[in-house]
Design a protein around this motif. Structure first.
Motif, PDB file in Angstrom:
ATOM      1  N   LEU A 258       0.813  -1.221   0.000  1.00 32.05           N
ATOM      2  CA  LEU A 258       0.000   0.000   0.000  1.00 32.05           C
ATOM      3  C   LEU A 258       0.843   1.267   0.000  1.00 32.05           C
ATOM      4  O   LEU A 258       0.473   2.282   0.601  1.00 32.05           O
ATOM      5  N   LYS A 259       1.988   1.205  -0.656  1.00 34.43           N
ATOM      6  CA  LYS A 259       2.835   2.401  -0.762  1.00 34.43           C
ATOM      7  C   LYS A 259       2.047   3.533  -1.411  1.00 34.43           C
ATOM      8  O   LYS A 259       1.161   3.289  -2.243  1.00 34.43           O
ATOM      9  N   ARG A 260       2.343   4.775  -1.036  1.00 32.35           N
ATOM     10  CA  ARG A 260       1.698   5.914  -1.704  1.00 32.35           C
ATOM     11  C   ARG A 260       2.217   5.997  -3.131  1.00 32.35           C
ATOM     12  O   ARG A 260       3.413   5.852  -3.364  1.00 32.35           O
ATOM     13  N   VAL A 261       1.321   6.254  -4.077  1.00 32.19           N
ATOM     14  CA  VAL A 261       1.705   6.323  -5.494  1.00 32.19           C
ATOM     15  C   VAL A 261       1.304   7.686  -6.046  1.00 32.19           C
ATOM     16  O   VAL A 261       0.134   8.053  -6.006  1.00 32.19           O
ATOM     17  N   TYR A 262       2.282   8.433  -6.526  1.00 32.14           N
ATOM     18  CA  TYR A 262       2.005   9.735  -7.156  1.00 32.14           C
ATOM     19  C   TYR A 262       2.230   9.614  -8.651  1.00 32.14           C
ATOM     20  O   TYR A 262       3.288   9.149  -9.092  1.00 32.14           O
ATOM     21  N   LEU A 263       1.242  10.038  -9.413  1.00 30.39           N
ATOM     22  CA  LEU A 263       1.262   9.828 -10.862  1.00 30.39           C
ATOM     23  C   LEU A 263       1.213  11.156 -11.616  1.00 30.39           C
ATOM     24  O   LEU A 263       0.311  11.967 -11.390  1.00 30.39           O
ATOM     25  N   GLU A 264       2.181  11.345 -12.483  1.00 27.25           N
ATOM     26  CA  GLU A 264       2.142  12.454 -13.451  1.00 27.25           C
ATOM     27  C   GLU A 264       1.976  11.807 -14.812  1.00 27.25           C
ATOM     28  O   GLU A 264       2.921  11.212 -15.333  1.00 27.25           O
ATOM     29  N   LEU A 265       0.787  11.910 -15.383  1.00 26.71           N
ATOM     30  CA  LEU A 265       0.497  11.113 -16.578  1.00 26.71           C
ATOM     31  C   LEU A 265       0.352  11.993 -17.814  1.00 26.71           C
ATOM     32  O   LEU A 265       0.816  13.119 -17.845  1.00 26.71           O
ATOM     33  N   GLY A 266      -0.308  11.463 -18.795  1.00 31.83           N
ATOM     34  CA  GLY A 266      -0.396  12.175 -20.067  1.00 31.83           C
ATOM     35  C   GLY A 266      -1.467  13.252 -20.080  1.00 31.83           C
ATOM     36  O   GLY A 266      -2.112  13.530 -19.073  1.00 31.83           O
ATOM     37  N   GLY A 267      -1.650  13.840 -21.252  1.00 25.77           N
ATOM     38  CA  GLY A 267      -2.648  14.888 -21.389  1.00 25.77           C
ATOM     39  C   GLY A 267      -3.120  15.017 -22.829  1.00 25.77           C
ATOM     40  O   GLY A 267      -2.596  14.359 -23.740  1.00 25.77           O
TER      41      GLY A 267
END
Ligand code: NAD
Length: 494
Positions: A258-267
């Protein structure tokens, strides 16, 4: 910038990449390597380790050991700052060499590579180095016989997985705040652009970062990346890349610790031009830059254009001229404005997107052709498609190539509908000289950033992150520190 210096740097051959674990260079545990070739001309550049679970295990163990030993995490923030400032200085001293290395690996034109890669990375590292001894904890307003402290603690081990388009810039957006906050890090760069990050991590050690605090493991996503995502001893995962992989990382977290996951994805960022925009010539120039710089391989690229119908024909003619004035070719030649696409898959994706759009009824205003077919590299004309509609693939799906989907609109409400018609929400732009309309539009557009009468004008002080399926959390700004910290509440009865 001088052409002969660039030519001398590009002549360097036989680049053998390595993992950096516990401050030392390593091949992969299996001995396997991934061959690296250049998108500029297809030439062999060297190799990087083809790492897997065992390499990631070693790197995470090294990061954990350094964290628990306190060699970095227990230092005074001012001491960490000193090392990070030195690192930024060393990166800047090697800026051109790093930029050329990166451009040979991913095809970005050298002017942009220099500005957006080492120069930007050094700026990011400085920003967090300077910030970290100025952010305070809190004492909360309790009754007088209690002391309630809120401290910002490092989370422990941060895993960072980054894409190939701007490895130093995006890598620094993760590494710098994570390290400044006192964490230890394992970085997994893209198998398509690892070389300049390897050198940057070497420089961190030359700057005095203790062994084990910053580890780098190269390799493929499905092996090394997956192992990092599933690891039971990684506390936070910071990712930039595609939505497809972002979903997998959330699954890995659910299936592991359950690690924190930060996502910078597409657009699929919208660019909305009203007829009263201050200067249509300037807007056309910036519109071309917003989609065609780095061949559209920019997460915030404004790949959807909507122009108010009364200005549409005039604007599109100006825009076509700007697109056709771009000089696409070898990214290490200073007379080229735009370099190569990063790999064969990117070129294929671009060609397929244009073909499908035309089949679905879009009209080709300019571009559409592959360039320099005998070079061995991957080049495509800046391409404008008009008469697009909401249901078309080129409107809904990220191409991540030099392809703009354009159409006209009649009312402000219609412009808002167009802006919000995809599942994404990364960036956007509105051009108008009507201040009230600019504010209304900024409020109604669902995206992490709204630019008014400019595009891509922000700096380190302002957060960069997406909403909806463009991700969560933000890189840049002081807010990014929060991703790499836990709030520790201590309640003391007096
Ligand atoms: P990608 O998602 O294919 O790969 C990104 C990274 O994830 C690479 O290091 C890759 O090895 C790794 N990876 C792949 N499969 C994995 C798996 N199963 N488990 C763990 N890791 C895995 O993306 P890309 O093609 O390198 O980059 C293009 C994408 O990145 C585009 O969608 C673009 O919009 C996005 N991007 C977003 C931003 C932003 O700030 N929002 C910035 C740049 C790029």
């Amino acid at each position: 910038m001088e052409q002969d210096k660039i030519d001398a740097l590009r002549a360097l051959k036989a680049l053998v990449g390595h993992n950096i674990i516990d401050g030392r260079f390593h091949a992969s545990a299996s001995g396997r390597e991934i061959p690296v070739s250049s998108p500029i001309d297809g030439a062999a550049l060297g190799t990087i380790p083809d790492s897997d679970v065992e390499d990631i295990d070693r790197a995470v163990a090294s990061a954990r050991a350094s964290f628990e030993a306190g060699v970095w995490s227990s230092l005074a923030p001012a001491a960490r700052k000193k090392v990070l400032l030195k690192w930024a200085e060393l990166i800047e001293a090697e800026a051109l060499s790093l930029a050329v290395l990166g451009a040979r690996d991913n095809g970005t034109d050298i002017r942009m590579a220099l500005m957006a890669e080492p120069t930007s990375a050094a700026g990011t590292i400085r920003y967090y180095a300077e910030a970290i001894d100025k952010v305070n904890g809190e004492i909360t307003p309790t009754r007088s016989n209690v002391l309630s402290l809120v401290q910002r603690e490092p989370v422990g081990v941060v895993g960072a997985i980054i894409p190939w388009n701007f490895p130093l810039m995006i890598g620094a957006w993760k590494m710098a705040p994570a390290l400044a906050a006192g964490n230890s890090v394992v970085l997994k760069p893209s198998e398509d652009a690892s070389l300049s990050t390897i050198r940057a991590v070497e420089l961190a050690h030359e700057a005095g970062l203790p062994p084990g605090v910053l580890n780098l493991v190269t390799g493929r996503g499905a092996t090394a990346g997956k192992a990092l995502g599933l690891h039971m001893d990684v506390d936070v995962l910071a990712f930039t890349g595609s939505g497809v992989v972002g979903r997998k990382l959330m699954e890995y977290s659910a299936r592991s610790n359950l690690k924190r996951v930060y996502l910078e994805l597409g657009g699929k960022s919208p660019n909305i031009v009203f007829a009263d925009a201050p200067d249509l010539e300037v807007v056309a120039a910036q519109t071309a830059a917003s989609i065609f710089r780095n061949n559209g391989q920019v997460c915030v690229a404004a790949s959807r254009l909507a122009v108010e119908r009364t200005a549409y024909d005039e604007f599109m003619e100006k825009l076509r001229q700007h697109a056709e004035a771009l000089h696409v070719g070898d990214p290490l030649q200073l007379d080229h404005t735009t370099g190569a696409l990063a790999n064969a898959a990117q070129l294929d994706k671009t060609k397929a997107a244009v073909k499908l759009a035309l089949e679905q009824g879009a009209v080709l205003a300019t571009g559409g052709e592959v360039l320099h077919t005998d070079s061995g590299g991957f080049y495509h004309q800046p391409t404008i498609l008009t008469d697009v509609t909401r249901d078309m693939s080129v409107v809904q799906n990220e191409v991540f190539g030099p392809v703009l989907a354009a159409r006209a609109f009649d009312t402000e409400n219609e412009a808002v509908e167009i802006a919000n018609e995809t599942v994404y929400g990364l960036s956007s732009a509105v051009w108008t000289s009507n201040l009230s309309r600019a504010h209304r539009m900024a409020g109604r557009i669902k995206s992490g950033q709204v630019h008014v009468n400019c595009f891509a004008g922000s700096d380190m002080t302002s957060p960069l992150g997406g909403v909806r399926q463009s991700g969560n959390g933000a890189d840049k700004s002081l807010h990014a520190l929060e991703k790499y910290e836990n709030l520790k509440a201590t309640w003391i009865q007096l």
